[in-house]
Write an enzyme that holds these catalytic residues in place. Structure first.
Site, PDB file in Angstrom:
ATOM      1  N   HIS A  87       2.032 -12.284   8.110  1.00 56.03           N
ATOM      2  CA  HIS A  87       3.135 -12.620   7.204  1.00 56.03           C
ATOM      3  C   HIS A  87       3.664 -14.011   7.547  1.00 56.03           C
ATOM      4  O   HIS A  87       3.929 -14.307   8.718  1.00 56.03           O
ATOM      5  CB  HIS A  87       4.262 -11.586   7.306  1.00 56.03           C
ATOM      6  N   ASN A 102      -0.900  -6.725   9.543  1.00 58.10           N
ATOM      7  CA  ASN A 102      -0.674  -7.641   8.427  1.00 58.10           C
ATOM      8  C   ASN A 102      -0.231  -9.000   8.966  1.00 58.10           C
ATOM      9  O   ASN A 102       0.497  -9.069   9.958  1.00 58.10           O
ATOM     10  CB  ASN A 102       0.439  -7.068   7.529  1.00 58.10           C
ATOM     11  N   LEU A 160       0.839  -1.208   0.000  1.00 59.77           N
ATOM     12  CA  LEU A 160       0.000   0.000   0.000  1.00 59.77           C
ATOM     13  C   LEU A 160       0.868   1.249   0.000  1.00 59.77           C
ATOM     14  O   LEU A 160       1.860   1.319   0.742  1.00 59.77           O
ATOM     15  CB  LEU A 160      -0.903  -0.007   1.229  1.00 59.77           C
TER      16      LEU A 160
HETATM   17  C1  GAR Z   1      -1.182 -16.188   4.545  1.00 63.27           C
HETATM   18  O1  GAR Z   1      -0.269 -17.227   4.791  1.00 63.27           O
HETATM   19  C2  GAR Z   1      -0.503 -14.845   4.754  1.00 63.27           C
HETATM   20  O2  GAR Z   1       0.458 -14.853   5.764  1.00 63.27           O
HETATM   21  C3  GAR Z   1       0.139 -14.635   3.419  1.00 63.27           C
HETATM   22  O3  GAR Z   1      -0.821 -15.057   2.491  1.00 63.27           O
HETATM   23  C4  GAR Z   1      -1.557 -16.144   3.067  1.00 63.27           C
HETATM   24  C5  GAR Z   1      -3.036 -15.898   2.849  1.00 63.27           C
HETATM   25  O4  GAR Z   1      -3.756 -17.059   3.112  1.00 63.27           O
HETATM   26  N1  GAR Z   1       0.495 -13.267   3.239  1.00 63.27           N
HETATM   27  C6  GAR Z   1       1.612 -12.864   2.638  1.00 63.27           C
HETATM   28  O5  GAR Z   1       2.394 -13.641   2.128  1.00 63.27           O
HETATM   29  C7  GAR Z   1       1.820 -11.373   2.619  1.00 63.27           C
HETATM   30  N2  GAR Z   1       3.145 -11.048   2.203  1.00 63.27           N
HETATM   31  P1  GAR Z   1      -5.362 -17.034   3.137  1.00 63.27           P
HETATM   32  O6  GAR Z   1      -5.830 -16.261   1.912  1.00 63.27           O
HETATM   33  O7  GAR Z   1      -5.752 -18.475   3.075  1.00 63.27           O
HETATM   34  O8  GAR Z   1      -5.772 -16.374   4.433  1.00 63.27           O
END
Ligand code: GAR
Length: 198
Positions: free
Chosen positions: A108, A106, A92
């Site tokens: 991560h 967030n 963002l």
């Molecule tokens: C999660 O593991 C989150 O930590 C990651 O995307 C996945 C979403 O899973 N986020 C990132 O990598 C951000 N950089 P979901 O859609 O099943 O909740």
């Protein structure tokens, strides 16, 4: 009631965990809207729980800043106490971060500051790490650089695939997110001084 807007880009397993927890009258927070940067499959969870959704696609705007302004107005329409990025795969721009910080967190899939960015799980495996985990942090203007709120560690099984490790991390994150939002809502977890001056 403490209100939350969740932003997603993908399947929304973490969103679903939060919606399920928030369906209990004992849970101290409510998801008031779910937004996305695309027609993400996870929006179906919101629809199932009767929560309004909005989609703001960057390709429809001339700049990231213009996109973020419209995203911000959609978020603020719901007057949330907290914004949760749960698999929202866009960085963002500063205009939206400054408006919402520190009331934006967030998820991560690594133990930050290790392995920031969009490919954290692949990067973890490529580096041969034996321990990984999940981090919830306040969003700032950097990429996964904001103040860490909670972290949970898990071992990396020898030879595990990226997909399986990602799924293991998501299971950890789901509980971690439900707990963190509860703690922020009740004041057990304080975001930052700035929230009192906002
Ligand atoms: C999660 O593991 C989150 O930590 C990651 O995307 C996945 C979403 O899973 N986020 C990132 O990598 C951000 N950089 P979901 O859609 O099943 O909740």
């Amino acid at each position: 009631m403490f209100s939350v807007v969740v932003l997603i880009s993908g399947g929304g397993s973490n969103l679903r965990a939060l919606l399920t927890a928030a369906a209990s009258p004992l849970y101290p927070a409510k998801v008031v809207a779910v937004g996305s940067d695309k027609a993400a499959t996870g929006l179906e969870h919101a629809e199932e729980f009767g929560v309004p959704t909005f989609v703001v696609e960057p390709s429809r705007f001339e700049s990231r800043e213009a996109w973020a302004e419209v995203l911000l107005s959609n978020i603020e329409f719901h007057k949330p106490d907290l914004v949760v990025l749960a698999g929202f795969m866009r960085v963002l721009p500063a205009n939206i971060v400054n408006q919402l910080s520190p009331r934006m967190i967030n998820l991560h899939p690594s133990l930050l500051p290790d392995f920031p960015g969009a490919n954290a799980v692949a990067d973890t495996l490529a580096a041969g790490a034996t321990v990984t985990g999940a981090t919830i942090h306040i969003v700032d203007e950097g990429v996964d650089t904001g103040k860490v709120l909670t972290q949970v560690s898990i071992p990396v099984a020898l030879g595990i695939s990226e997909t399986d490790l990602q799924e293991q991390i998501k299971l950890v994150e789901q509980e971690q997110l439900v707990q963190a939002v509860q703690d922020i809502a009740t004041g057990a977890l304080v975001l930052a001084e700035k929230e009192h001056n906002a």
